[in-house]
Design a protein around this motif. Sequence first.
Motif, short mmCIF file in Angstrom:
data_model
loop_
_atom_site.label_atom_id
_atom_site.label_comp_id
_atom_site.label_asym_id
_atom_site.label_seq_id
_atom_site.Cartn_x
_atom_site.Cartn_y
_atom_site.Cartn_z
N ASP A 125 -4.02 -15.90 3.48
CA ASP A 125 -2.51 -16.32 3.91
C ASP A 125 -1.69 -15.57 2.93
O ASP A 125 -2.00 -14.90 2.00
CB ASP A 125 -2.63 -18.14 3.70
CG ASP A 125 -3.38 -18.78 4.10
OD1 ASP A 125 -4.25 -18.30 5.06
OD2 ASP A 125 -4.46 -19.43 3.36
N ARG B 128 6.82 -14.03 13.46
CA ARG B 128 5.68 -14.17 14.98
C ARG B 128 6.02 -15.62 15.87
O ARG B 128 5.17 -15.57 16.87
CB ARG B 128 4.19 -15.23 13.80
CG ARG B 128 3.17 -15.37 14.77
CD ARG B 128 2.10 -16.68 13.85
NE ARG B 128 1.86 -15.11 13.09
CZ ARG B 128 1.79 -15.99 12.19
NH1 ARG B 128 1.84 -16.53 11.32
NH2 ARG B 128 1.15 -14.57 11.05
N ALA C 127 -0.27 -5.82 11.50
CA ALA C 127 -1.01 -6.01 12.98
C ALA C 127 0.42 -6.80 13.55
O ALA C 127 0.72 -6.19 14.58
CB ALA C 127 -1.91 -7.07 12.79
N LEU C 128 1.07 -7.82 13.10
CA LEU C 128 2.00 -8.29 13.35
C LEU C 128 3.43 -7.55 13.74
O LEU C 128 3.90 -6.99 14.94
CB LEU C 128 2.74 -9.73 12.61
CG LEU C 128 3.83 -10.53 13.10
CD1 LEU C 128 3.31 -11.17 14.49
CD2 LEU C 128 4.17 -11.61 11.99
N THR D 223 -11.57 -12.28 3.78
CA THR D 223 -10.32 -12.60 3.13
C THR D 223 -9.31 -11.39 2.64
O THR D 223 -8.13 -11.10 2.69
CB THR D 223 -9.27 -13.50 3.31
OG1 THR D 223 -10.04 -14.27 2.26
CG2 THR D 223 -10.39 -14.88 4.25
N ARG E 40 -2.79 -7.70 6.22
CA ARG E 40 -3.92 -6.64 7.64
C ARG E 40 -2.89 -7.19 8.32
O ARG E 40 -2.65 -6.84 9.59
CB ARG E 40 -4.98 -6.89 7.02
CG ARG E 40 -5.93 -6.06 6.10
CD ARG E 40 -7.25 -6.48 6.18
NE ARG E 40 -7.49 -5.11 4.91
CZ ARG E 40 -9.15 -5.76 4.90
NH1 ARG E 40 -9.78 -6.28 5.58
NH2 ARG E 40 -9.70 -4.61 3.91
N SER E 41 -2.37 -8.50 8.31
CA SER E 41 -1.95 -9.41 9.27
C SER E 41 -0.09 -9.45 9.67
O SER E 41 0.02 -8.95 10.87
CB SER E 41 -2.49 -11.31 8.82
OG SER E 41 -1.82 -11.02 8.03
N THR F 141 -2.25 -11.57 -1.57
CA THR F 141 -2.87 -12.81 0.20
C THR F 141 -3.00 -13.72 -0.96
O THR F 141 -3.67 -13.55 -2.54
CB THR F 141 -3.97 -11.82 0.27
OG1 THR F 141 -3.33 -10.49 0.97
CG2 THR F 141 -5.14 -12.86 0.52
N GLY G 102 -5.73 -10.17 3.21
CA GLY G 102 -5.92 -10.50 4.34
C GLY G 102 -4.44 -10.89 4.78
O GLY G 102 -4.19 -10.35 6.32
#
Length: 149
Positions: A63, A76, A110-111, A100, A106-107, A58, A103
């Motif tokens: 980001d 995305r 999820a995506l 974060t 984790r993102s 991260t 982050g």
Amino acid sequence: MSTLNIFVATVYGGALDVAEQVQPLFEQAGYTVTIHEDPPMESITTARADLSLFCISTTGSGDVPGNLLPFVESIRDQHPDLSGLRYGLVALGDSSYAETFCGAGRSLDALLSECGARRIGDRLEIDAMETFMADDAAMPWVEQWIDSL
């Protein structure tokens, strides 16, 4: 022989080091391993391996590092059907950035899930405040992960 793609998102090389350290564990388990540092989205849509592992640091405010950002943005934007993708995820972060922490991992997790991919096992989150060498935490996790397959 089974195939494994390891996707790496890194700024200072920690996630790449994890990928290179765990590669022999997968090879010993019978996988042909390819490490991707700047992959096109097609590497998970058309040229899909039997299994994928994401090693992702991260940066900034939670980001994705620049080398993997185009890949993540393509997923995305295009939201491809990833229902055939089985993956594991190793997220690297620093808990002093509480909101974060990990982050990017984790993102991405999820995506991938939103696109139908199936994570195998729990996501590993490695805290730089607790673990100096990320591969010290990743190696035993990967050994257990391989056993669970």
